[in-house]
Motif scaffolding. Sequence first.
Motif: not given
Length: 351
Positions: A105-106, A133-137, A158-162, A166-171
């Motif tokens: 992600v970084n 700058l967006s709260d909702e990508p 951008l989709r790959e980043y998103r 999400r994968s990071l949050e799940e881990q």
Amino acid sequence: MVSHRSPRHGTPRRRAPHPGAFGLGVRATAFSAAAGAVAVLTAAPAGAEPGAEESPAALNARVDRLYTEAAQATEEYNATAERVEELRGQVERAQSAAARDQARVNRMRDDLGTLAAAQYRGGEVAPSLALFLSDEPDEYLARAAALDRISSRQAARLREYRHAVRSLEEQRARAGGKLAELGHRREALRRHRAAVQRKLGAAQRLLNRLPSEERAARERASRGTGRPAAPGAGGPSSRASAAVAAVRRAVGSPYAWGQAGPHAFDCSGLTSWAYAQAGVSLPRTSQGQSRAGRRVPREQALPGDLVVYGPDAGHVGMYVGGGQVVHAPHPGARVRYDPVGMMPVAAVVRP
């Protein structure tokens, strides 16, 4: 005038129920109570300390019961310790995966930031910059695509980043759940350890009340009178033969709860260690070992088979031929030979 009546004299003192006499010459002193495995630990009435008049036979029976229950608590400790080790490994793997996802992600954020900065210097408000700058990508991507303000390549990045976020949050969620379970299991481990120590302490206090000749008789019985069985036809495999050779080498080693060798053992620690010397991994508990192979009729037992005792599979030894097992009986005793029928046999398992 209030009269003060003295308490009546001669009221019989309550005596602890007699759990039954156990002969000191019997082979399985430690697990004689397990043959009838019932038993509330406290033979004395609630709140009452057993009287000094309790017979040596009653004291011996209560010691045996305490040792049986200590062995059961030890197996619970072993099962929890095994789960703690599994969880520790799972937590480490989940944290490593989260760290890898965070690094990914970084890197992606840095790449997108570099692209946004380049476009900004060129006079454009970059879609990637607007994303930060967006709260909702997701909403941003939909609007940007509708306005044709984002290229297909940028949208893919951008989709790959998103997805990476999400994968990071799940881990992180998985790692957090494993950490919470690990904490609960460690607390259970502490409770099991305390239970074993309480039972062993109570057994030792009872032993201290025995006359010296009775203590000496228990010590003789704890060493056993079994002798090595005559070599038989060998085990069902070379691995079983190697395990039998290992368990024979352990005869005379002290019992120590929670230990799996090489110098001290509890019952399942002995059998798992012996098979480990043959390159075979067994579960750490007697209950686990009762499911670690094919069950065979007792009369078909071969050297290397595991003999599981008690309705709760609370004890295990290894059959070595000649009608004998080698096992780690109880605290204060040493690894020894005993008749295979020293206790009710629950199962014979061939790993």
